[in-house]
Design a protein around this motif. Structure first.
Motif, PDB file in Angstrom:
ATOM      1  N   ASP A 127       0.828  -1.206   0.000  1.00 50.72           N
ATOM      2  CA  ASP A 127       0.000   0.000   0.000  1.00 50.72           C
ATOM      3  C   ASP A 127       0.865   1.261   0.000  1.00 50.72           C
ATOM      4  O   ASP A 127       0.612   2.196  -0.764  1.00 50.72           O
ATOM      5  CB  ASP A 127      -0.926  -0.019   1.216  1.00 50.72           C
ATOM      6  N   GLN A 128       1.878   1.295   0.841  1.00 53.42           N
ATOM      7  CA  GLN A 128       2.724   2.487   0.971  1.00 53.42           C
ATOM      8  C   GLN A 128       3.598   2.721  -0.262  1.00 53.42           C
ATOM      9  O   GLN A 128       3.875   3.858  -0.626  1.00 53.42           O
ATOM     10  CB  GLN A 128       3.623   2.376   2.208  1.00 53.42           C
ATOM     11  N   MET A 129       4.047   1.637  -0.881  1.00 52.93           N
ATOM     12  CA  MET A 129       4.987   1.742  -1.999  1.00 52.93           C
ATOM     13  C   MET A 129       4.301   1.635  -3.360  1.00 52.93           C
ATOM     14  O   MET A 129       4.968   1.645  -4.388  1.00 52.93           O
ATOM     15  CB  MET A 129       6.064   0.670  -1.880  1.00 52.93           C
ATOM     16  N   TYR A 130       2.977   1.511  -3.354  1.00 51.35           N
ATOM     17  CA  TYR A 130       2.198   1.432  -4.596  1.00 51.35           C
ATOM     18  C   TYR A 130       2.726   0.338  -5.525  1.00 51.35           C
ATOM     19  O   TYR A 130       2.979   0.551  -6.701  1.00 51.35           O
ATOM     20  CB  TYR A 130       2.181   2.781  -5.330  1.00 51.35           C
ATOM     21  N   THR A 131       2.888  -0.841  -4.958  1.00 53.04           N
ATOM     22  CA  THR A 131       3.362  -1.973  -5.738  1.00 53.04           C
ATOM     23  C   THR A 131       2.423  -3.148  -5.531  1.00 53.04           C
ATOM     24  O   THR A 131       1.703  -3.207  -4.544  1.00 53.04           O
ATOM     25  CB  THR A 131       4.811  -2.344  -5.370  1.00 53.04           C
ATOM     26  N   GLU A 132       2.429  -4.081  -6.464  1.00 54.23           N
ATOM     27  CA  GLU A 132       1.511  -5.214  -6.403  1.00 54.23           C
ATOM     28  C   GLU A 132       1.971  -6.320  -5.474  1.00 54.23           C
ATOM     29  O   GLU A 132       1.165  -7.070  -4.950  1.00 54.23           O
ATOM     30  CB  GLU A 132       1.321  -5.793  -7.806  1.00 54.23           C
ATOM     31  N   SER A 133       3.291  -6.446  -5.287  1.00 58.42           N
ATOM     32  CA  SER A 133       3.763  -7.599  -4.547  1.00 58.42           C
ATOM     33  C   SER A 133       5.021  -7.266  -3.745  1.00 58.42           C
ATOM     34  O   SER A 133       5.952  -6.661  -4.266  1.00 58.42           O
ATOM     35  CB  SER A 133       4.069  -8.728  -5.536  1.00 58.42           C
ATOM     36  N   VAL A 134       5.021  -7.670  -2.488  1.00 61.64           N
ATOM     37  CA  VAL A 134       6.188  -7.553  -1.625  1.00 61.64           C
ATOM     38  C   VAL A 134       6.375  -8.904  -0.949  1.00 61.64           C
ATOM     39  O   VAL A 134       5.426  -9.456  -0.390  1.00 61.64           O
ATOM     40  CB  VAL A 134       6.001  -6.454  -0.546  1.00 61.64           C
ATOM     41  N   HIS A 135       7.579  -9.458  -1.021  1.00 62.48           N
ATOM     42  CA  HIS A 135       7.901 -10.713  -0.340  1.00 62.48           C
ATOM     43  C   HIS A 135       9.166 -10.491   0.482  1.00 62.48           C
ATOM     44  O   HIS A 135      10.188 -10.101  -0.065  1.00 62.48           O
ATOM     45  CB  HIS A 135       8.116 -11.851  -1.343  1.00 62.48           C
ATOM     46  N   ILE A 136       9.070 -10.752   1.763  1.00 59.25           N
ATOM     47  CA  ILE A 136      10.211 -10.511   2.644  1.00 59.25           C
ATOM     48  C   ILE A 136      10.950 -11.805   2.952  1.00 59.25           C
ATOM     49  O   ILE A 136      12.159 -11.876   2.827  1.00 59.25           O
ATOM     50  CB  ILE A 136       9.746  -9.802   3.931  1.00 59.25           C
ATOM     51  N   PHE A 137      10.229 -12.835   3.380  1.00 62.43           N
ATOM     52  CA  PHE A 137      10.825 -14.143   3.666  1.00 62.43           C
ATOM     53  C   PHE A 137      10.110 -15.208   2.849  1.00 62.43           C
ATOM     54  O   PHE A 137       8.888 -15.156   2.677  1.00 62.43           O
ATOM     55  CB  PHE A 137      10.714 -14.495   5.157  1.00 62.43           C
ATOM     56  N   THR A 138      10.850 -16.205   2.409  1.00 61.43           N
ATOM     57  CA  THR A 138      10.264 -17.322   1.678  1.00 61.43           C
ATOM     58  C   THR A 138       9.205 -18.000   2.525  1.00 61.43           C
ATOM     59  O   THR A 138       9.425 -18.255   3.713  1.00 61.43           O
ATOM     60  CB  THR A 138      11.364 -18.352   1.308  1.00 61.43           C
TER      61      THR A 138
END
Length: 168
Positions: A153-164
C-alpha cells in the motif's frame, strides 16, 4: 572501513557527499542517526560497521530512543534465548519531499521484520513492526503478511515478499 574525516584527507579533491550522506547532514537537524541494523545486535568489532552512514536513516529522536529502542532490545533478548539463527530485514518508507538539508530523505515510516529458526533451520516464530517516524513513539505489531500488505500500500506496488513462505 574508514571514516569520512580520514577519507577527505586522503582524497581532498573528492566531494564525498555527492551520492552519500555525511555527518554534517545531521548536525543541528534534531534527528538522530537511526540504525537500520542495530549495533546492540552485535558483539565486538562487528558493531563498528553499524555506524556507517549507509546503515543510518534520519529518525525522530523520541522514537529512536524510546519505543524503537525498546523493540530492538526485545528482539535481541528473543534472538539470544530462543533462536539458533535470526533473520532480520529492516527498511523505510521514504517521504515524498521531506529531507535533511535538502539532501537526505527523512522516511515517513521505519519497519522491521524477523524470522527466528531452530538448529534444524525450521521456523519458530516471526513478526514485524511499523512505526511512523514522528514523536508518536509507538511501534505497530504486525504479522509478516500484514507488513507485506502495508508495504504494498505504501509503496504502490503489487507484490512484496520478505521471507520465503512467510517464514513458515
Amino acid at each position: 572501513m574508514q571514516d569520512e574525516y580520514r577519507l577527505s584527507k586522503e582524497h581532498p579533491n573528492v566531494y564525498l557527499g555527492m551520492d552519500q550522506a555525511l555527518n554534517e547532514d545531521y548536525k543541528s537537524t534534531g534527528f538522530d542517526r537511526g540504525h537500520l541494523n542495530p549495533n546492540g545486535h552485535h558483539a565486538g568489532d562487528s558493531r563498528n560497521a553499524t555506524f556507517s552512514l549507509t546503515n543510518i536513516v534520519p529518525q525522530n529522536p523520541i522514537l529512536n530512543q524510546g519505543a524503537w529502542r525498546l523493540y530492538e532490545e526485545e528482539l535481541a533478548r528473543m534472538f539470544s534465548s530462543d533462536c539458533a539463527t535470526a533473520f532480520v530485514v529492516v527498511g523505510t518508507v521514504p517521504s515524498q519531499n521531506n529531507k535533511l538539508k535538502d539532501r537526505v530523505n527523512i522516511p515517513d515510516w521505519v519497519w522491521n521484520a524477523y524470522c527466528c529458526v531452530n538448529n534444524n533451520g525450521l521456523p519458530l516464530n516471526s513478526g514485524a513492526v511499523t512505526s511512523l517516524n514522528t514523536d508518536q513513539n509507538k511501534v505497530n505489531r504486525l504479522t509478516l503478511r500484514g507488513l507485506q500488505m502495508f508495504l504494498q500500500d505504501q509503496m504502490y506496488t503489487e507484490s512484496v515478499h520478505i521471507f520465503t513462505d512467510q517464514c513458515m
